[in-house]
Design a protein around this motif. Structure first.
Motif, mmCIF file in Angstrom:
data_model
loop_
_atom_site.group_PDB
_atom_site.id
_atom_site.type_symbol
_atom_site.label_atom_id
_atom_site.label_comp_id
_atom_site.label_asym_id
_atom_site.label_seq_id
_atom_site.Cartn_x
_atom_site.Cartn_y
_atom_site.Cartn_z
ATOM 1 N N VAL A 1 4.625 3.507 19.162
ATOM 2 C CA VAL A 1 4.502 2.363 18.474
ATOM 3 C C VAL A 1 3.145 1.589 19.194
ATOM 4 N N ILE B 1 10.461 -3.780 22.787
ATOM 5 C CA ILE B 1 10.520 -2.114 22.332
ATOM 6 C C ILE B 1 11.164 -1.713 23.527
ATOM 7 N N ARG C 1 14.156 0.989 23.246
ATOM 8 C CA ARG C 1 13.685 2.332 23.026
ATOM 9 C C ARG C 1 12.991 2.752 24.372
ATOM 10 N N LEU D 1 12.737 -0.780 13.954
ATOM 11 C CA LEU D 1 12.588 0.786 14.691
ATOM 12 C C LEU D 1 13.527 1.718 14.088
#
Length: 123
Positions: free
Chosen positions: A6, A23, A27, A116
């Protein structure tokens, strides 16, 4: 299996840190890269091919819309979304015309999670 990357693009270091943290909460096994401008984003994708890009609109030099215009053909399968406090309809319309998502700041975890998961923010 290759790693998921990302790229977070924002001229505000604090905004990049907050987005990166969000994020990483969702993740933790993904790689999060940062860029401080549209120009830096173009350089970053030459080295790494991100799966997702979150980009501010208003930045010194090349802004997010122009960077997205240049990145979209280079990364046709990447999920790209603007992430901005600039919520004008004209910005949303330009993003939609390019096949780029739009999320407003402050970033909500549920919007980020949807992006995502699907490569685009919720409608």
């Amino acid at each position: 299996m290759s790693e998921t990357i990302v790229l977070v693009v924002d001229d505000s270091r604090v905004s990049r840190m907050m987005t990166k943290s969000a994020i990483e909460r969702l993740r933790p096994d993904w790689v999060v890269l940062e860029a401080a401008s549209g120009e830096d984003a173009l350089s970053a994708v030459a080295l790494d091919r991100p799966d997702f890009i979150l980009m501010d609109v208003n930045m010194p030099g090349m802004g997010g819309l122009e960077a997205a215009r240049q990145l979209r053909p280079r990364l046709p399968k990447a999920g790209i979304s603007l992430l901005t406090a600039n919520i004008q309809d004209s910005i949303r319309d330009q993003a939609a015309a390019m096949g780029v998502g739009f999320m407003s700041k402050p970033l909500r975890d549920e919007d980020l999670a949807a992006f995502l998961a699907a490569g685009r923010p919720p409608s």
